[in-house]
Write a protein that holds these residues in place. Structure first.
Motif, PDB file in Angstrom:
ATOM      1  N   CYS A 147     -10.464  19.730 -17.932  1.00 52.69           N
ATOM      2  CA  CYS A 147      -9.830  18.855 -18.919  1.00 52.69           C
ATOM      3  C   CYS A 147      -9.717  19.558 -20.271  1.00 52.69           C
ATOM      4  CB  CYS A 147     -10.625  17.555 -19.043  1.00 52.69           C
ATOM      5  SG  CYS A 147      -9.850  16.309 -20.091  1.00 52.69           S
ATOM      6  N   ILE A 148     -10.777  20.219 -20.709  1.00 59.27           N
ATOM      7  CA  ILE A 148     -10.756  20.924 -21.986  1.00 59.27           C
ATOM      8  C   ILE A 148      -9.768  22.081 -21.940  1.00 59.27           C
ATOM      9  CG2 ILE A 148     -12.124  22.385 -23.534  1.00 59.27           C
ATOM     10  CD1 ILE A 148     -14.505  20.538 -22.900  1.00 59.27           C
ATOM     11  N   ALA A 149      -9.733  22.813 -20.823  1.00 59.43           N
ATOM     12  CA  ALA A 149      -8.774  23.910 -20.684  1.00 59.43           C
ATOM     13  C   ALA A 149      -7.345  23.394 -20.805  1.00 59.43           C
ATOM     14  CB  ALA A 149      -8.981  24.620 -19.352  1.00 59.43           C
ATOM     15  N   SER A 150      -7.089  22.235 -20.224  1.00 55.05           N
ATOM     16  CA  SER A 150      -5.760  21.636 -20.318  1.00 55.05           C
ATOM     17  C   SER A 150      -5.448  21.235 -21.758  1.00 55.05           C
ATOM     18  CB  SER A 150      -5.680  20.407 -19.401  1.00 55.05           C
ATOM     19  OG  SER A 150      -4.468  19.715 -19.581  1.00 55.05           O
ATOM     20  N   LEU A 151      -6.404  20.572 -22.429  1.00 50.02           N
ATOM     21  CA  LEU A 151      -6.200  20.139 -23.811  1.00 50.02           C
ATOM     22  C   LEU A 151      -5.953  21.320 -24.742  1.00 50.02           C
ATOM     23  CD1 LEU A 151      -8.936  17.383 -24.204  1.00 50.02           C
ATOM     24  CD2 LEU A 151      -6.471  17.025 -24.272  1.00 50.02           C
ATOM     25  N   LEU A 152      -6.656  22.432 -24.502  1.00 51.48           N
ATOM     26  CA  LEU A 152      -6.546  23.600 -25.370  1.00 51.48           C
ATOM     27  C   LEU A 152      -5.340  24.466 -25.043  1.00 51.48           C
ATOM     28  CD1 LEU A 152     -10.287  24.669 -25.700  1.00 51.48           C
ATOM     29  CD2 LEU A 152      -8.883  23.513 -27.386  1.00 51.48           C
ATOM     30  N   GLY A 153      -4.574  24.071 -24.065  1.00 49.88           N
ATOM     31  CA  GLY A 153      -3.330  24.765 -23.778  1.00 49.88           C
ATOM     32  C   GLY A 153      -3.494  26.105 -23.085  1.00 49.88           C
ATOM     33  N   ILE A 154      -4.570  26.281 -22.338  1.00 49.85           N
ATOM     34  CA  ILE A 154      -4.747  27.523 -21.578  1.00 49.85           C
ATOM     35  C   ILE A 154      -3.761  27.517 -20.414  1.00 49.85           C
ATOM     36  CG2 ILE A 154      -6.349  28.896 -20.208  1.00 49.85           C
ATOM     37  CD1 ILE A 154      -8.602  27.850 -21.912  1.00 49.85           C
ATOM     38  N   ARG A 155      -2.939  28.539 -20.341  1.00 47.70           N
ATOM     39  CA  ARG A 155      -1.809  28.522 -19.407  1.00 47.70           C
ATOM     40  C   ARG A 155      -2.172  28.967 -17.996  1.00 47.70           C
ATOM     41  NH1 ARG A 155       2.409  32.038 -20.608  1.00 47.70           N
ATOM     42  NH2 ARG A 155       0.891  33.503 -21.453  1.00 47.70           N
ATOM     43  N   HIS A 156      -3.228  29.750 -17.858  1.00 46.72           N
ATOM     44  CA  HIS A 156      -3.573  30.305 -16.551  1.00 46.72           C
ATOM     45  C   HIS A 156      -5.004  29.905 -16.186  1.00 46.72           C
ATOM     46  CE1 HIS A 156       0.041  32.843 -16.626  1.00 46.72           C
ATOM     47  NE2 HIS A 156      -0.265  33.089 -17.880  1.00 46.72           N
ATOM     48  N   ILE A 157      -5.146  29.249 -15.056  1.00 45.95           N
ATOM     49  CA  ILE A 157      -6.453  28.818 -14.556  1.00 45.95           C
ATOM     50  C   ILE A 157      -6.697  29.483 -13.205  1.00 45.95           C
ATOM     51  CG2 ILE A 157      -7.938  26.869 -13.975  1.00 45.95           C
ATOM     52  CD1 ILE A 157      -6.992  26.714 -16.819  1.00 45.95           C
ATOM     53  N   VAL A 158      -7.877  30.067 -13.055  1.00 42.98           N
ATOM     54  CA  VAL A 158      -8.302  30.617 -11.771  1.00 42.98           C
ATOM     55  C   VAL A 158      -9.572  29.891 -11.353  1.00 42.98           C
ATOM     56  CG1 VAL A 158      -8.949  32.672 -10.468  1.00 42.98           C
ATOM     57  CG2 VAL A 158      -7.367  32.875 -12.404  1.00 42.98           C
ATOM     58  N   VAL A 159      -9.543  29.249 -10.204  1.00 41.68           N
ATOM     59  CA  VAL A 159     -10.745  28.608  -9.665  1.00 41.68           C
ATOM     60  C   VAL A 159     -11.364  29.579  -8.668  1.00 41.68           C
ATOM     61  CG1 VAL A 159     -11.682  26.688  -8.339  1.00 41.68           C
ATOM     62  CG2 VAL A 159      -9.844  26.286 -10.001  1.00 41.68           C
ATOM     63  N   ALA A 160     -12.568  30.066  -9.006  1.00 42.44           N
ATOM     64  CA  ALA A 160     -13.294  30.987  -8.130  1.00 42.44           C
ATOM     65  C   ALA A 160     -14.393  30.206  -7.415  1.00 42.44           C
ATOM     66  CB  ALA A 160     -13.892  32.127  -8.946  1.00 42.44           C
ATOM     67  N   VAL A 161     -14.241  30.036  -6.123  1.00 36.73           N
ATOM     68  CA  VAL A 161     -15.253  29.331  -5.331  1.00 36.73           C
ATOM     69  C   VAL A 161     -16.339  30.346  -5.003  1.00 36.73           C
ATOM     70  CG1 VAL A 161     -15.710  27.960  -3.276  1.00 36.73           C
ATOM     71  CG2 VAL A 161     -13.494  27.778  -4.426  1.00 36.73           C
ATOM     72  N   ASN A 162     -17.459  30.246  -5.714  1.00 34.31           N
ATOM     73  CA  ASN A 162     -18.515  31.253  -5.643  1.00 34.31           C
ATOM     74  C   ASN A 162     -19.583  30.862  -4.612  1.00 34.31           C
ATOM     75  OD1 ASN A 162     -19.914  33.580  -6.382  1.00 34.31           O
ATOM     76  ND2 ASN A 162     -21.011  32.563  -8.045  1.00 34.31           N
ATOM     77  N   LYS A 163     -20.436  31.824  -4.339  1.00 39.27           N
ATOM     78  CA  LYS A 163     -21.565  31.663  -3.407  1.00 39.27           C
ATOM     79  C   LYS A 163     -21.071  31.379  -1.987  1.00 39.27           C
ATOM     80  CE  LYS A 163     -24.646  30.090  -7.102  1.00 39.27           C
ATOM     81  NZ  LYS A 163     -25.680  29.127  -7.518  1.00 39.27           N
ATOM     82  N   MET A 164     -19.955  31.996  -1.631  1.00 36.63           N
ATOM     83  CA  MET A 164     -19.459  31.824  -0.269  1.00 36.63           C
ATOM     84  C   MET A 164     -20.446  32.374   0.758  1.00 36.63           C
ATOM     85  SD  MET A 164     -16.590  30.168  -0.221  1.00 36.63           S
ATOM     86  CE  MET A 164     -16.091  30.507   1.470  1.00 36.63           C
ATOM     87  N   ASP A 165     -21.307  33.299   0.345  1.00 37.92           N
ATOM     88  CA  ASP A 165     -22.326  33.838   1.261  1.00 37.92           C
ATOM     89  C   ASP A 165     -23.308  32.767   1.703  1.00 37.92           C
ATOM     90  OD1 ASP A 165     -24.862  34.600  -0.916  1.00 37.92           O
ATOM     91  OD2 ASP A 165     -22.842  34.352  -1.693  1.00 37.92           O
ATOM     92  N   ARG A 166     -23.480  31.723   0.887  1.00 37.95           N
ATOM     93  CA  ARG A 166     -24.440  30.666   1.219  1.00 37.95           C
ATOM     94  C   ARG A 166     -23.879  29.659   2.216  1.00 37.95           C
ATOM     95  NH1 ARG A 166     -27.986  28.925  -4.088  1.00 37.95           N
ATOM     96  NH2 ARG A 166     -28.669  31.033  -4.677  1.00 37.95           N
ATOM     97  N   VAL A 167     -22.577  29.687   2.451  1.00 36.05           N
ATOM     98  CA  VAL A 167     -21.966  28.775   3.434  1.00 36.05           C
ATOM     99  C   VAL A 167     -21.344  29.577   4.566  1.00 36.05           C
ATOM    100  CG1 VAL A 167     -21.574  26.919   1.770  1.00 36.05           C
ATOM    101  CG2 VAL A 167     -19.815  28.683   2.082  1.00 36.05           C
ATOM    102  N   ALA A 168     -21.932  30.753   4.804  1.00 35.39           N
ATOM    103  CA  ALA A 168     -21.496  31.621   5.899  1.00 35.39           C
ATOM    104  C   ALA A 168     -20.022  32.001   5.786  1.00 35.39           C
ATOM    105  CB  ALA A 168     -21.782  30.974   7.259  1.00 35.39           C
TER     106      ALA A 168
END
Length: 428
Positions: A147-168
């Motif tokens: 929400c804050i990223a959207s309000l601040l006008g950040i144009r590029h968002i990358v969602v990094a799903v981390n700790k994939m090693d913990r879910v095999a």
């Protein structure tokens, strides 16, 4: 033009060209223990940015904390309090470069208590890397950061799903989290969101692909960051030059400051605020001499074709697309203080180099960052609340709408007694 002036001019142009070639400013954000500091440590380590003595020191610190492997998060968690608690409580800035571009990273806090630090880091970012723990998925703090990223006008968002090693390294887990984030991002109106599964601990899909995520055909996190075009809106935006200092020289008065946005050359006609006077720029000067042109980010001294009343806090702007001169305006506030905001309370408002007394004269709607629903604002606004307000200033301010010009539409509120920043604001 002197040879020294030519050298300084060429240095300014080289810096501008380097910026256009791609210095990318990005933040990392997410919830506590999502692995933000480890992710940045992995980026620094795998791009060979760590000196041998630094790595040795981190290795010794890791052993003291009982870790079998090197704890890469210690490369960014520099504060003693952070190392003791194992969390990031301040914005840690790091710099690294690849063959393709340079990067400035802001590792921002995950704990809700320190959301104000995240706002600080995000205010100048071109991109945001939002981490999600593969075992936890979309959390309330993840929603707040989106929400804050959207309000601040950040144009590029990358969602990094981390700790994939913990879910095999399960693809189904990644796809489920991506679907949750996508639904929330769509409601925010975020269009340019990319997703990547990673293991910051093991290094999979951060800099190198690794062997465990072969089912993911997309680029690594670093490849995504290298492909993002940094914001170039500052130079394409209208001229905004907040006056920081006025000096008397042999040429008359010189107005010193840093261009927030746009470009300026000798011979340009500009308008001075708050007076509204139009005047011609007679020269653009640096320490060594005179420049043909200055652009956003350059610190220069401007001389004008005639003497006008300008002081620190005033603004020199382009004639076309000039800012609004207002004393009352609507804005969105992110409240950053543990002390609640009360309607009618007075603060110092700082926009550019201008500081005036102002009060929050009316509350509008308050935004629920979990549901994104707007509801009537509470009588007292608490830490991290986001709401729409009306602000009344004691003197006129030259402002832009934030969505049009981030530099000219941003402001902060400061408590007069404590001198603490209590809110970040975006002009509607």
């Amino acid at each position: 033009m002197s040879r020294l002036a030519e050298i300084e001019r060429d240095a300014l142009r080289a810096r501008a060209a380097d910026g256009e070639a791609g210095v990318l400013r990005f933040i990392t954000a997410g919830s506590v223990d999502d692995g933000k500091s480890t992710l940045i440590g992995r980026l620094l380590h795998d791009t060979r940015q760590i000196l041998a003595d630094q790595l040795a020191a981190v290795s010794r610190a890791s052993q003291k904390r009982g870790h079998d492997d090197v704890d890469l998060s210690l490369l960014t968690d520099g504060l003693e309090a952070e190392r003791e608690q194992g969390i990031t409580i301040d914005v840690a800035y790091r710099y690294f470069a690849t063959a393709r571009r340079k990067f400035i990273i802001a590792d921002t806090p995950g704990h809700e208590q320190y959301t104000r630090n995240m706002v600080t880091g995000a205010s100048t970012a071109d991109a945001a890397v939002i981490l999600a723990d593969a075992e936890k998925g979309l959390l309330p703090q993840s929603r707040r950061h989106l929400c804050i990223a959207s309000l601040l006008g950040i144009r590029h968002i990358v969602v990094a799903v981390n700790k994939m090693d913990r879910v095999a390294y399960a693809q189904s887990v990644f796809e489920s989290i991506r679907a949750d984030f996508s639904a929330f991002a769509q409601r925010l109106g975020l269009k340019n969101v990319q997703y990547v599964p990673v293991s910051a601990l093991r290094g999979d899909m951060v800099v190198d692909r690794g062997d465990a995520l072969g089912w993911h055909a997309g680029p690594t996190l670093l490849e995504i960051l290298e492909s993002i075009e940094p914001g170039r809106g500052d130079t394409s935006q209208p001229l905004r030059f907040p006056v920081q200092l006025v000096q008397r020289t042999g040429r008359g008065r010189a107005y010193l400051g840093r261009l927030q946005s746009g470009r300026v050359s000798a011979g340009d006609t500009v308008v001075a605020f708050p007076s509204g006077r139009r005047v011609r720029v007679s020269g653009v000067h640096v320490h060594a001499g005179e420049l043909d042109e200055a652009q956003a980010g350059d610190s220069v001294a401007l001389t004008l074709g005639e003497e006008i009343d300008l002081a620190r806090g005033d603004l020199i702007a382009g004639v076309e697309d000039a800012p609004r001169l207002v004393q009352q305006f609507d804005a969105t506030l992110v409240w950053l203080s543990a002390e609640p905001l009360v309607k009618g309370a007075g603060y110092l408002l700082k926009s550019g180099t201008r500081t005036v007394r102002a009060r929050v004269s009316a509350f509008g709607e308050q935004i629920d960052v979990q549901t994104l629903e707007a509801r009537p604002a509470a009588a007292r606004i608490a830490l991290n609340d986001i709401l729409r307000v009306t602000i009344t200033a004691q003197q006129p301010l030259a402002l832009d709408a934030y969505r049009v010009n981030r530099a000219g539409g941003a402001f902060i509120l400061i408590d007069e007694v404590s001198n603490q920043t209590v809110a970040g604001g975006m002009v509607a």
